[in-house]
Design a protein around this motif. Structure first.
Motif, short mmCIF file in Angstrom:
data_model
loop_
_atom_site.label_atom_id
_atom_site.label_comp_id
_atom_site.label_asym_id
_atom_site.label_seq_id
_atom_site.Cartn_x
_atom_site.Cartn_y
_atom_site.Cartn_z
N ARG A 1 26.12 82.03 51.57
CA ARG A 1 26.31 81.62 52.96
C ARG A 1 25.59 80.30 53.22
NH1 ARG A 1 24.64 85.60 57.88
NH2 ARG A 1 26.35 86.84 57.03
N ARG B 1 27.42 76.63 54.03
CA ARG B 1 27.13 75.87 55.25
C ARG B 1 26.76 74.43 54.93
NH1 ARG B 1 23.61 80.43 58.49
NH2 ARG B 1 25.41 81.59 59.28
N GLU C 1 28.86 71.25 56.09
CA GLU C 1 28.17 70.27 56.94
C GLU C 1 28.40 68.84 56.45
OE1 GLU C 1 24.09 71.24 57.66
OE2 GLU C 1 23.89 69.66 59.16
N ALA D 1 34.93 81.58 60.71
CA ALA D 1 34.73 81.22 62.12
C ALA D 1 33.36 80.57 62.30
CB ALA D 1 34.84 82.46 63.00
N ASP D 2 32.37 81.09 61.61
CA ASP D 2 31.02 80.52 61.69
C ASP D 2 31.02 79.07 61.23
OD1 ASP D 2 28.05 80.63 61.82
OD2 ASP D 2 28.18 80.56 59.63
N ALA E 1 32.82 76.82 63.73
CA ALA E 1 32.06 76.54 64.95
C ALA E 1 30.95 75.53 64.67
CB ALA E 1 31.45 77.82 65.50
N ARG E 2 30.35 75.64 63.49
CA ARG E 2 29.26 74.73 63.15
C ARG E 2 29.76 73.31 62.94
NH1 ARG E 2 24.50 77.30 60.80
NH2 ARG E 2 24.55 79.41 61.59
N HIS E 3 30.85 73.18 62.24
CA HIS E 3 31.32 71.84 61.87
C HIS E 3 32.82 71.77 62.08
CE1 HIS E 3 27.34 71.75 60.25
NE2 HIS E 3 27.63 72.76 59.47
N PRO E 4 33.23 71.68 63.36
CA PRO E 4 34.65 71.79 63.67
C PRO E 4 35.49 70.71 62.99
CG PRO E 4 33.36 71.20 65.62
CD PRO E 4 32.40 71.50 64.53
N ILE F 1 27.83 82.40 63.82
CA ILE F 1 28.51 82.16 65.09
C ILE F 1 29.88 82.81 64.97
CG2 ILE F 1 29.42 80.41 66.65
CD1 ILE F 1 27.39 78.46 65.39
N ARG G 1 25.91 67.51 70.20
CA ARG G 1 27.31 67.61 70.64
C ARG G 1 27.42 67.81 72.14
NH1 ARG G 1 29.00 71.97 66.12
NH2 ARG G 1 30.79 72.48 67.44
#
Lengths: 246, 445
Positions: free
Chosen positions: A14, A18, A22, A42-43, A46-49, B66, B94
């Protein structure tokens, strides 16, 4: 990088996923449970759309018939991949496996046979595209036969040797194999075990592994102090290994 | 570790009990038969510690994904172990900030709900759980998994907000975050001469500034009693920042426990307090400020709690209600200085509306927080402070507490029977409990 990642839903995987997301690597996630994959995707989104996960597909190291379809799906979604990361694996304590033969068999099958067979699939596809990186999490448990990890260590020792062989055989053809050997890292996998003095955190492991992938290092001990710990352990004579509990 | 090598678990005050954290990414599984969940262990006292008959508490910090983020509205849903530090790292730049932040960012969403945390923006933004949380997914003491919100099982929801984790395990939190004009804070810091000016200043500043806080030198007595610095802040406009990007904060770690004499030596605290008071020579200092240094000054030194040494420390935070008048804070400080409760900074805040959680700490008035190293007479000091707080009609903050007597808390909080009635309904056997609930609410050990 275009990365196929088996095991990004938990622990060190995980944290590594990330970090990759990123910095803009494209990820395709593989794992056992569809819902878990969705939650992790999804995580990351959300962190790095701006660098969302490209897709997910079921893949179980215990079921080798799932490998080809999973890699096909990844190839299609990523438009070909150059990196495969495997952090998935099973862990059980020596006591638990001694008491439960079926559990021992399952751990051995997943951590050695399943992982090696998956890597064979991945290797062929990477070589077909001219190479790339295969980064696989083994363990310091495979460095020496030790009382607390007789069975788990045996599977990881086999895996480490396989990966070493791959690196020797295929590096010249452009396939870099990175073998990660974590010591004790505080994740859900080691929950309930007493952490030793140099227990690591998943984020620090991820940072170190990503540097190794970028630099094409064949072997990473993490946290790095385990390189020296295991150096000593490897040189201890048998009569000492029989005496100590480590 | 204790001296005998038995693992221990402690709150931020380093008052340890035998026990350990069972960390898991899968809270649904880990909480199945668990007695209590804890986040990053930043509550000071015993609220995140297991009851004496148990050794394991679930640690949620690895459950940090999230689950949903709406970039249009700022609605966030995440697993309970997602930390505010991570939120700030990802979202501040952001253009989003959490609805209400406590004075440290090393807290989890689940912990923020359980303590119904407040901060410098209490007068403008309220408490986190009461104002900004929309929904919770929980494992009840019965083992059932439920979703609750102000509309869906409101009784459970409001007992959980500020409920110190005693109504079950918080698995997921959905909350509304705030859009901000820039990631920088425009701050003004002013030297204030005494406690009366301080309270007047806080109330006045609260009318036009969303964030206010006071730092009091609580070693000075007489006409200087309550002198200190009053900080005011608001989000800077993009013009004020000149488009500067926010740098990443570097942090130091206090590597070892300090020996106890460091703080027993009064000069250390005196020197620190005097230095803080003279942090800036001009009476008022205005500047553009990193939100880390404005909201979380102590986070700059990781493990700062080690400064209090092996015996640990406690924080005493109480709210003195508006009805008690300005004199109440003076009476409190007077008692504190007379009893020698020497403290590094004493923090004073303006509190507005009472949180809706059944045990939410704040109510309209003045909140005061002081730290002291644990000594032989700490229990007596806290008893004395509690008696004063009861007489003034105030109450203490459970998340900070390790010493308050059960009859004292009962006398402070008339809402307690209502909270206990909810627990009788959902957890008659008191399956879920903590060291604090055993001490304070008579739960079985």
């Amino acid at each position: 990088m275009r990365v196929v990642f088996l095991g990004a839903t938990k622990g060190m995987g995980r944290a590594l996923a990330r970090r990759m997301s990123e910095r803009g690597d494209q990820l395709f996630l593989l794992g056992r449970e569809a819902e878990e994959l969705q939650r992790s995707a999804a995580d990351l989104a959300a962190r790095h759309p701006q660098h969302a996960v490209v897709g997910t597909h079921a893949c179980d190291l215990a079921v080798s018939s799932t490998f080809a379809a999973a890699l096909d799906a990844a190839e299609a979604a990523l438009g070909g991949f150059d990196t495969v990361v495997v952090t998935a694996g099973l862990f059980a304590t020596q006591e638990a496996m001694e008491a439960d033969a079926a559990l021992a068999e399952q751990v051995l099958a997943v951590d050695f046979t399943g992982t090696v067979v998956f890597c064979e699939h991945a290797r062929k596809r990477l070589l077909a595209r001219g190479g790339g990186t295969l980064c696989v999490f083994s363990s310091v448990a495979g460095e020496r036969g030790r009382k607390p990890v007789v069975l788990y260590g045996a599977a990881k020792a086999g895996l480490s040797r396989y990966l070493e062989g791959l690196d020797h055989k295929f590096r010249a053809q452009g396939l870099k194999t990175v073998t990660v050997k974590p010591g004790f890292v505080k994740t859900g996998m080691t929950a309930g075990l007493k952490p030793p003095p140099f227990a690591g955190e998943p984020e620090a492991v991820a940072q170190q592994v990503l540097r190794a992938i970028d630099g094409g290092l064949p072997v990473v001990y993490t946290p790095s102090i385990w390189r020296w710990v295991m150096l000593v352990i490897r040189w201890l004579p048998r009569f000492v290994m029989r005496k100590i509990g480590f | 570790m204790s001296d005998r090598g038995e693992p221990t678990v402690a709150g931020w005050g380093n008052l340890a009990v035998p026990g350990r954290e069972l960390l898991s990414e899968d809270l649904e599984r880990a909480t199945r038969a668990a007695v209590l969940s804890r986040g990053l262990g930043r509550s000071y006292g015993d609220s995140s510690l297991p009851p004496p008959s148990h050794r394991e508490v679930v640690g949620t910090r690895l459950a940090d994904r999230i689950l949903h983020w709406d970039g249009q509205t700022g609605l966030l849903r995440a697993e309970a172990g997602f930390s505010l530090w991570e939120f700030n790292r990802l979202f501040l730049r952001r253009g989003w900030f959490i609805g209400s932040t406590p004075g440290t960012q090393f807290v989890t969403l689940g912990g923020m709900v359980a303590s119904d945390v407040h901060g410098k923006g209490h007068h403008s933004h309220g408490c986190f759980g009461s104002r900004h949380v929309r929904s919770l997914r929980m494992r009840l003491p019965s083992g059932d998994l439920v979703e609750c919100s102000p509309e869906r099982d409101p009784e459970l929801f409001w007992a959980t907000v500020g409920g110190m984790g005693l109504t079950g395990h918080i698995l997921e939190v959905e909350c509304q975050t705030q859009a901000i004009p820039s990631p920088w804070i425009w701050s003004e810091s002013e030297r204030v001469d005494d406690i009366d000016q301080f309270i007047a200043g806080l109330k006045e500043a609260g009318k036009s500034w969303p964030f206010t806080v006071g730092w009091i030198d609580c070693l000075s007595r007489g006409k200087h009693m309550g002198r200190g610095l009053l900080d005011r802040g608001r989000w800077a406009t993009p013009e004020e920042t000149g488009g500067r990007s926010l740098p990443v904060t570097r942090r130091l770690t206090l590597p070892v426990m300090f020996p106890e004499w460091v703080l027993r030596w009064k000069l250390t605290t005196q020197a620190f307090n005097t230095m803080w008071y003279w942090r800036h020579v001009p009476r008022v200092k205005k500047k553009l400020c990193h939100p880390d240094s404005f909201f979380y000054p102590l986070d700059a030194i990781l493990q700062w709690n080690r400064i209090y040494g092996r015996r640990g420390f406690t924080q005493y935070q109480c709210v003195l209600p508006e009805e008690a008048g300005h004199g109440a804070a003076r009476r409190f400080l007077d008692l504190l200085t007379r009893r020698g409760g020497a403290s590094f900074l004493c923090v004073i805040k303006d509190a507005a509306a009472e949180g809706q959680g059944m045990l939410s700490f704040l109510r309209p008035g003045i909140s005061i927080a002081v730290d002291f190293a644990v000594r032989d007479d700490t229990q007596r000091l806290i008893d004395a402070l509690n008696e004063l707080v009861i007489a003034e009609g105030g109450r203490i903050y459970l998340s900070k507490d390790a010493f308050t007597r059960p009859d004292h808390y009962a006398a402070m909080d008339p809402r307690l029977p209502q909270f206990l009635a909810v627990r009788d309904r959902i957890d008659p056997q008191r399956v879920v409990r903590s060291a604090q609930s055993v001490r304070m609410f008579g739960d079985p050990p």
